[in-house]
Design a protein around this motif. Structure first.
Motif, PDB file in Angstrom:
ATOM      1  N   TYR A  45       0.826  -1.207   0.000  1.00 26.77           N
ATOM      2  CA  TYR A  45       0.000   0.000   0.000  1.00 26.77           C
ATOM      3  C   TYR A  45       0.864   1.261   0.000  1.00 26.77           C
ATOM      4  CZ  TYR A  45      -3.879  -3.108   0.950  1.00 26.77           C
ATOM      5  OH  TYR A  45      -4.811  -4.104   0.857  1.00 26.77           O
ATOM      6  N   ALA A  46       1.880   1.277   0.836  1.00 24.95           N
ATOM      7  CA  ALA A  46       2.759   2.444   0.912  1.00 24.95           C
ATOM      8  C   ALA A  46       3.510   2.661  -0.393  1.00 24.95           C
ATOM      9  CB  ALA A  46       3.735   2.281   2.078  1.00 24.95           C
ATOM     10  N   THR A  47       3.945   1.580  -1.032  1.00 24.84           N
ATOM     11  CA  THR A  47       4.661   1.698  -2.301  1.00 24.84           C
ATOM     12  C   THR A  47       3.745   2.248  -3.387  1.00 24.84           C
ATOM     13  OG1 THR A  47       6.148  -0.087  -1.692  1.00 24.84           O
ATOM     14  CG2 THR A  47       5.998   0.431  -4.033  1.00 24.84           C
ATOM     15  N   CYS A  48       2.489   1.826  -3.392  1.00 27.06           N
ATOM     16  CA  CYS A  48       1.529   2.365  -4.361  1.00 27.06           C
ATOM     17  C   CYS A  48       1.442   3.879  -4.247  1.00 27.06           C
ATOM     18  CB  CYS A  48       0.147   1.758  -4.159  1.00 27.06           C
ATOM     19  SG  CYS A  48      -0.010   0.088  -4.774  1.00 27.06           S
ATOM     20  N   ILE A  49       1.353   4.369  -3.023  1.00 25.73           N
ATOM     21  CA  ILE A  49       1.279   5.819  -2.813  1.00 25.73           C
ATOM     22  C   ILE A  49       2.567   6.489  -3.282  1.00 25.73           C
ATOM     23  CG2 ILE A  49       1.124   7.642  -1.063  1.00 25.73           C
ATOM     24  CD1 ILE A  49      -1.507   6.161  -1.603  1.00 25.73           C
ATOM     25  N   GLY A  50       3.706   5.892  -2.935  1.00 27.69           N
ATOM     26  CA  GLY A  50       4.995   6.465  -3.332  1.00 27.69           C
ATOM     27  C   GLY A  50       5.192   6.506  -4.837  1.00 27.69           C
ATOM     28  N   VAL A  51       4.654   5.541  -5.543  1.00 31.46           N
ATOM     29  CA  VAL A  51       4.782   5.492  -7.005  1.00 31.46           C
ATOM     30  C   VAL A  51       3.781   6.440  -7.658  1.00 31.46           C
ATOM     31  CG1 VAL A  51       4.409   4.012  -9.017  1.00 31.46           C
ATOM     32  CG2 VAL A  51       5.705   3.141  -7.071  1.00 31.46           C
ATOM     33  N   ILE A  52       2.578   6.468  -7.147  1.00 32.50           N
ATOM     34  CA  ILE A  52       1.514   7.227  -7.783  1.00 32.50           C
ATOM     35  C   ILE A  52       1.633   8.729  -7.556  1.00 32.50           C
ATOM     36  CG2 ILE A  52      -0.994   7.588  -7.750  1.00 32.50           C
ATOM     37  CD1 ILE A  52       0.174   5.164  -9.353  1.00 32.50           C
ATOM     38  N   PHE A  53       2.163   9.131  -6.426  1.00 28.69           N
ATOM     39  CA  PHE A  53       2.239  10.566  -6.128  1.00 28.69           C
ATOM     40  C   PHE A  53       2.932  11.367  -7.238  1.00 28.69           C
ATOM     41  CE2 PHE A  53       4.355  14.242  -4.204  1.00 28.69           C
ATOM     42  CZ  PHE A  53       3.233  14.972  -3.880  1.00 28.69           C
ATOM     43  N   PRO A  54       4.146  10.981  -7.652  1.00 29.44           N
ATOM     44  CA  PRO A  54       4.781  11.765  -8.729  1.00 29.44           C
ATOM     45  C   PRO A  54       3.995  11.707 -10.044  1.00 29.44           C
ATOM     46  CG  PRO A  54       6.360  10.250  -7.732  1.00 29.44           C
ATOM     47  CD  PRO A  54       5.024   9.941  -7.149  1.00 29.44           C
ATOM     48  N   ALA A  55       3.407  10.554 -10.353  1.00 26.27           N
ATOM     49  CA  ALA A  55       2.617  10.442 -11.581  1.00 26.27           C
ATOM     50  C   ALA A  55       1.397  11.358 -11.525  1.00 26.27           C
ATOM     51  CB  ALA A  55       2.193   8.992 -11.806  1.00 26.27           C
ATOM     52  N   CYS A  56       0.765  11.452 -10.364  1.00 21.11           N
ATOM     53  CA  CYS A  56      -0.386  12.341 -10.203  1.00 21.11           C
ATOM     54  C   CYS A  56       0.029  13.803 -10.336  1.00 21.11           C
ATOM     55  CB  CYS A  56      -1.060  12.106  -8.858  1.00 21.11           C
ATOM     56  SG  CYS A  56      -1.980  10.568  -8.768  1.00 21.11           S
ATOM     57  N   VAL A  57       1.158  14.155  -9.765  1.00 22.91           N
ATOM     58  CA  VAL A  57       1.639  15.534  -9.870  1.00 22.91           C
ATOM     59  C   VAL A  57       1.882  15.898 -11.333  1.00 22.91           C
ATOM     60  CG1 VAL A  57       3.570  17.080  -9.325  1.00 22.91           C
ATOM     61  CG2 VAL A  57       2.588  15.636  -7.536  1.00 22.91           C
ATOM     62  N   ILE A  58       2.544  15.009 -12.062  1.00 21.64           N
ATOM     63  CA  ILE A  58       2.820  15.272 -13.473  1.00 21.64           C
ATOM     64  C   ILE A  58       1.519  15.402 -14.256  1.00 21.64           C
ATOM     65  CG2 ILE A  58       3.773  14.265 -15.597  1.00 21.64           C
ATOM     66  CD1 ILE A  58       6.045  13.147 -13.766  1.00 21.64           C
ATOM     67  N   SER A  59       0.587  14.486 -14.043  1.00 22.50           N
ATOM     68  CA  SER A  59      -0.704  14.547 -14.734  1.00 22.50           C
ATOM     69  C   SER A  59      -1.437  15.838 -14.402  1.00 22.50           C
ATOM     70  CB  SER A  59      -1.578  13.351 -14.359  1.00 22.50           C
ATOM     71  OG  SER A  59      -1.011  12.155 -14.815  1.00 22.50           O
ATOM     72  N   ALA A  60      -1.442  16.222 -13.134  1.00 26.32           N
ATOM     73  CA  ALA A  60      -2.134  17.443 -12.717  1.00 26.32           C
ATOM     74  C   ALA A  60      -1.518  18.677 -13.386  1.00 26.32           C
ATOM     75  CB  ALA A  60      -2.099  17.580 -11.202  1.00 26.32           C
ATOM     76  N   VAL A  61      -0.203  18.726 -13.464  1.00 26.78           N
ATOM     77  CA  VAL A  61       0.459  19.866 -14.107  1.00 26.78           C
ATOM     78  C   VAL A  61       0.088  19.932 -15.587  1.00 26.78           C
ATOM     79  CG1 VAL A  61       2.713  20.793 -14.808  1.00 26.78           C
ATOM     80  CG2 VAL A  61       2.351  20.033 -12.448  1.00 26.78           C
ATOM     81  N   VAL A  62       0.089  18.796 -16.265  1.00 23.59           N
ATOM     82  CA  VAL A  62      -0.293  18.777 -17.683  1.00 23.59           C
ATOM     83  C   VAL A  62      -1.731  19.245 -17.851  1.00 23.59           C
ATOM     84  CG1 VAL A  62      -0.699  17.285 -19.687  1.00 23.59           C
ATOM     85  CG2 VAL A  62       1.410  17.029 -18.354  1.00 23.59           C
ATOM     86  N   TYR A  63      -2.648  18.714 -17.033  1.00 25.68           N
ATOM     87  CA  TYR A  63      -4.049  19.149 -17.111  1.00 25.68           C
ATOM     88  C   TYR A  63      -4.170  20.637 -16.822  1.00 25.68           C
ATOM     89  CZ  TYR A  63      -5.817  14.323 -17.228  1.00 25.68           C
ATOM     90  OH  TYR A  63      -6.106  13.035 -17.580  1.00 25.68           O
ATOM     91  N   LEU A  64      -3.444  21.134 -15.829  1.00 24.15           N
ATOM     92  CA  LEU A  64      -3.493  22.543 -15.462  1.00 24.15           C
ATOM     93  C   LEU A  64      -2.987  23.412 -16.600  1.00 24.15           C
ATOM     94  CD1 LEU A  64      -4.079  24.578 -13.180  1.00 24.15           C
ATOM     95  CD2 LEU A  64      -1.715  24.286 -12.435  1.00 24.15           C
TER      96      LEU A  64
END
Length: 117
Positions: A45-64
């Protein structure tokens, strides 16, 4: 196939899911990490969060940058998400692993049914 390549492909799939669907990449990665067996229960569970956080940030910046984010509408969810994330992280070590598995499965099931209806 080489284990590192398999892991990289799994991470890529999770990032792709997050970018395409606006989230959910961790849920795509969770079963992969659970069944590969090289991580212990809570590490999955912790690794999922650690992996997904940077991907979410990148996606959010692109959408923004493309104008796809309505910040005025997203702000209340962001505030609630920050509080919920903090609370979930605090409770994480106190919830039995079996309960976490059922909660994760329930969230997936609920989300899938809601999406189809």
């Amino acid at each position: 196939m080489n284990q590192r390549l398999t892991d990289a492909l799994a991470g890529g799939a999770a990032g792709l899911a997050g970018g395409l669907f606006g989230g959910g990449g961790g849920m795509a990665l969770l079963p992969i990490l659970s069944h590969q067996g090289h991580l212990e229960g809570r590490q999955v569970y912790a690794t999922c969060i650690g992996v997904i956080f940077p991907a979410c940030v990148i996606s959010a910046v692109v959408y923004l940058l493309r104008g796809g984010v309505a910040l005025s509408q997203a702000a209340p969810y962001l505030a609630g998400g920050l509080v919920g994330g903090w609370l979930g992280a605090r409770l994480y070590g106190h919830i039995p692993l079996g309960v976490l598995r059922w909660l994760a499965a329930g969230v997936l099931l609920y989300g899938g049914v809601r999406y189809l209806l």
